[in-house]
Design a protein around this motif. Sequence first.
Motif, PDB file in Angstrom:
ATOM      1  N   TYR A  20      31.740  49.858  43.200  1.00 35.63           N
ATOM      2  CA  TYR A  20      32.910  49.703  44.045  1.00 35.63           C
ATOM      3  C   TYR A  20      34.176  50.099  43.307  1.00 35.63           C
ATOM      4  CZ  TYR A  20      29.723  46.858  46.820  1.00 35.63           C
ATOM      5  OH  TYR A  20      28.659  46.420  47.569  1.00 35.63           O
ATOM      6  N   ALA A  21      35.113  50.613  44.068  1.00 39.84           N
ATOM      7  CA  ALA A  21      36.451  50.803  43.519  1.00 39.84           C
ATOM      8  C   ALA A  21      37.058  49.426  43.262  1.00 39.84           C
ATOM      9  CB  ALA A  21      37.311  51.584  44.510  1.00 39.84           C
ATOM     10  N   ASP A  22      37.895  49.336  42.255  1.00 40.20           N
ATOM     11  CA  ASP A  22      38.516  48.052  41.918  1.00 40.20           C
ATOM     12  C   ASP A  22      39.299  47.486  43.103  1.00 40.20           C
ATOM     13  OD1 ASP A  22      39.296  48.906  38.453  1.00 40.20           O
ATOM     14  OD2 ASP A  22      37.463  48.115  39.381  1.00 40.20           O
ATOM     15  N   SER A  23      39.865  48.362  43.904  1.00 38.02           N
ATOM     16  CA  SER A  23      40.721  47.921  45.004  1.00 38.02           C
ATOM     17  C   SER A  23      39.945  47.220  46.123  1.00 38.02           C
ATOM     18  CB  SER A  23      41.476  49.108  45.588  1.00 38.02           C
ATOM     19  OG  SER A  23      40.567  50.101  46.043  1.00 38.02           O
ATOM     20  N   VAL A  24      38.624  47.402  46.159  1.00 36.03           N
ATOM     21  CA  VAL A  24      37.834  46.788  47.241  1.00 36.03           C
ATOM     22  C   VAL A  24      36.797  45.812  46.710  1.00 36.03           C
ATOM     23  CG1 VAL A  24      38.138  48.879  48.617  1.00 36.03           C
ATOM     24  CG2 VAL A  24      35.998  48.536  47.361  1.00 36.03           C
ATOM     25  N   LYS A  25      36.663  45.724  45.412  1.00 38.41           N
ATOM     26  CA  LYS A  25      35.656  44.854  44.814  1.00 38.41           C
ATOM     27  C   LYS A  25      35.869  43.404  45.256  1.00 38.41           C
ATOM     28  CE  LYS A  25      34.619  46.490  40.893  1.00 38.41           C
ATOM     29  NZ  LYS A  25      34.649  46.884  39.467  1.00 38.41           N
ATOM     30  N   GLY A  26      34.795  42.783  45.693  1.00 39.36           N
ATOM     31  CA  GLY A  26      34.879  41.409  46.144  1.00 39.36           C
ATOM     32  C   GLY A  26      35.182  41.269  47.627  1.00 39.36           C
TER      33      GLY A  26
END
Length: 127
Positions: free
Chosen positions: A60-66
């Motif tokens: 995942y891209a950091d911006s959407v992780k979680g």
Amino acid sequence: QVQLVESGGGLVQAGGSLRLACTASGRTFSSNAMGWFRQAPGKEREFVAAISWSGGSTYYADSVKGRFTISRDNTKNTVYLQMNSLKPEDTAVYYCAADLARFRMVVPVTDENYHYWGQGTHVTVSS
């Protein structure tokens, strides 16, 4: 003719959820990594998430992780992107893509590694 068709986009309020689906036709992609990318107005296309051919590895891209979850159902030749806690900055056209290589050990996270692309589905998140 190989086609990737995305669905599930739409307008949602901030904090809401959407589930995107990408169904392939013309060939099976059960041996290929699949990815989701997005392009916001005036910006370059960016990586969102990717999944290995087996589904055992996800990125995942950091911006959407979680908040986002990618999954696949190889029996349906379909990959999904569950998007929760949506933000206005998630507004974009979302594209699914299929890797050309089979059984790749390292899942690609850059668009030059993906050969097949869908037409995109619009996601708009209002504040």
